[in-house]
Design an enzyme around this catalytic site. Structure first.
Site, PDB file in Angstrom:
ATOM      1  N   LEU A  92     -10.062  -7.177  -2.539  1.00 39.41           N
ATOM      2  CA  LEU A  92      -8.978  -6.501  -1.833  1.00 39.41           C
ATOM      3  C   LEU A  92      -9.354  -6.324  -0.373  1.00 39.41           C
ATOM      4  O   LEU A  92     -10.540  -6.155  -0.035  1.00 39.41           O
ATOM      5  CB  LEU A  92      -8.684  -5.150  -2.481  1.00 39.41           C
ATOM      6  CG  LEU A  92      -8.317  -5.189  -3.966  1.00 39.41           C
ATOM      7  CD1 LEU A  92      -7.794  -3.838  -4.423  1.00 39.41           C
ATOM      8  CD2 LEU A  92      -7.315  -6.289  -4.279  1.00 39.41           C
ATOM      9  N   GLY A 137     -12.226  -7.358  -6.175  1.00 38.22           N
ATOM     10  CA  GLY A 137     -10.943  -8.027  -6.426  1.00 38.22           C
ATOM     11  C   GLY A 137     -11.086  -9.530  -6.578  1.00 38.22           C
ATOM     12  O   GLY A 137     -10.252 -10.173  -7.234  1.00 38.22           O
ATOM     13  N   ASN A 161     -18.028  -4.380  -7.917  1.00 38.67           N
ATOM     14  CA  ASN A 161     -19.017  -3.576  -7.183  1.00 38.67           C
ATOM     15  C   ASN A 161     -18.428  -2.310  -6.558  1.00 38.67           C
ATOM     16  O   ASN A 161     -19.049  -1.697  -5.687  1.00 38.67           O
ATOM     17  CB  ASN A 161     -19.645  -4.439  -6.074  1.00 38.67           C
ATOM     18  CG  ASN A 161     -18.624  -4.908  -5.056  1.00 38.67           C
ATOM     19  OD1 ASN A 161     -17.480  -5.151  -5.408  1.00 38.67           O
ATOM     20  ND2 ASN A 161     -19.018  -5.031  -3.808  1.00 38.67           N
ATOM     21  N   GLU A 162     -17.231  -1.907  -7.000  1.00 40.03           N
ATOM     22  CA  GLU A 162     -16.526  -0.799  -6.340  1.00 40.03           C
ATOM     23  C   GLU A 162     -17.398   0.428  -6.139  1.00 40.03           C
ATOM     24  O   GLU A 162     -17.343   1.085  -5.097  1.00 40.03           O
ATOM     25  CB  GLU A 162     -15.275  -0.399  -7.145  1.00 40.03           C
ATOM     26  CG  GLU A 162     -14.070  -1.313  -6.954  1.00 40.03           C
ATOM     27  CD  GLU A 162     -14.133  -2.584  -7.773  1.00 40.03           C
ATOM     28  OE1 GLU A 162     -15.169  -2.850  -8.418  1.00 40.03           O
ATOM     29  OE2 GLU A 162     -13.147  -3.332  -7.761  1.00 40.03           O
TER      30      GLU A 162
END
Ligand SMILES: CC/C=C\C/C=C\CCCC/C=C/C(=O)SCCNC(=O)CCNC(=O)[C@H](O)C(C)(C)COP(=O)(O)OP(=O)(O)OC[C@H]1O[C@@H](n2cnc3c(N)ncnc32)[C@H](O)[C@@H]1OP(=O)(O)O
Length: 286
Positions: A92, A137, A161-162
């Site tokens: 994203l 994303g 990996n957020e």
């Protein structure tokens, strides 16, 4: 409203391009950030340099291209890949989630949901040829596919990996991860924000196959040939049976999910984390 107008314009431009290029003999259509070749197995190439981040425009063009392919009954499968060297997709677009207003966050998230629902529930066979880095994303796009082939280059990593960014993967990212690699591996990888090397990704099941970099596309094509040999109706019903509950889980709470995202991403503490992460990316260069 603005997005709907952009969508109409893009659809119109897309079909104009489609007609012109068909006359040239090359079966392909394109908009600025997505190129689709329909000669042989259809190939969809992301080309939003430098890192194929999924900006609002990119998401919109991607969704429209997918819609066009879905509407073409002669197309039964699509290979998803990237035209940006060394990057599948950086995920994203952080700049869509940083320093904007709540209405923008809501609009952006609605489009992220839309692309995910279309990809994850597509009747077509989707094979990803992962020819570069694929965090967050980017990994999500790959996870939507029915089969994932990754280039054997230790510089390329893949994973959700957020948590490393100080943000949280939404429940539907998590659901798809669990469906793919199982609960325990997903729990560990999500908390740690693990970015797997190709060999690790293969071991844990994030990807199905790792091949030398120059064979990613040919392997994806041979996988597609194998999958195309299965009757569509039985394969589609089976895919639907496997994926419907996960997709429905989001469909029944789309509005609440948009509200959650908007209020979460608007928090000062989250904006601060994103600011620090963006600075870190900048400093990497200098
Ligand atoms: C309770 C919960 C409720 C709801 C949920 C709420 C919110 C959370 C949901 C959010 C889910 C988020 C999903 C995501 O996908 S977030 C994005 C994650 N992506 C990353 O972490 C990747 C970051 N990028 C990199 O690691 C590297 O850029 C990469 C891809 C390995 C490439 O490296 P390299 O070739 O060296 O290129 P640079 O790093 O120099 O980057 C070039 C240029 O691009 C900019 N950039 C990189 N990634 C992004 C991005 N994702 N978005 C926007 N811009 C990006 C980078 O800053 C450089 O810019 P510059 O201007 O300096 O040239």
């Amino acid at each position: 409203m603005a997005l709907a107008a952009a969508r109409r314009l893009l659809l119109h431009a897309g079909s104009r391009l489609g007609r012109r290029e068909a006359v040239d003999g090359a079966r392909r259509f394109a908009n600025k950030r997505v190129l689709v070749e329909t000669e042989g197995p259809a190939v969809m190439k992301l080309r939003n340099p430098p890192v194929n981040s999924l900006s609002l425009e990119c998401l919109t063009e991607f969704t429209i291209s997918l819609e066009k392919l879905e509407n073409d009954k002669s197309i039964r499968g699509v290979i998803l890949t990237s035209e940006c060297p060394g990057i599948f997709s950086a995920g994203l677009d952080l700049l869509e989630m940083y320093g904007r207003n709540p209405a923008h966050y809501a609009e952006y998230w609605k489009n992220v949901q839309e692309l995910w629902l279309r990809l994850y529930t597509s009747n077509m066979i989707l094979v990803s040829a992962i020819n570069g880095a694929s965090p967050a994303g980017g990994c999500l796009l790959a996870l939507c596919c029915d089969y994932r082939v990754m280039a054997d280059n230790p510089k390329y990593t893949i994973g959700l990996n957020e948590s490393l960014l100080g943000i949280v993967a939404p429940f539907w990212f998590k659901d798809m991860y669990v469906n793919t690699i199982g609960h325990r591996e997903a729990e560990r990888a999500l908390q740690l924000g693990t970015l797997f090397s190709p060999a690790e990704a293969l071991k844990v099941g994030v990807v199905d196959e790792v091949v030398p970099e120059d064979q990613v596309h040919s392997k994806a094509r041979s996988v597609m040939t194998k999958w195309l040999a299965i009757p569509d109706h039985s394969r589609q019903l089976t895919k639907n049976m496997m994926r419907k509950a996960t997709a429905d889980n989001l469909i029944k709470q789309r509005e609440a999910d948009i509200q959650n995202f908007t209020s979460f991403i608007s928090k000062d503490s989250i904006q601060k984390s994103l600011h620090m992460y963006l600075e870190k990316l900048k400093q990497k260069k200098g």
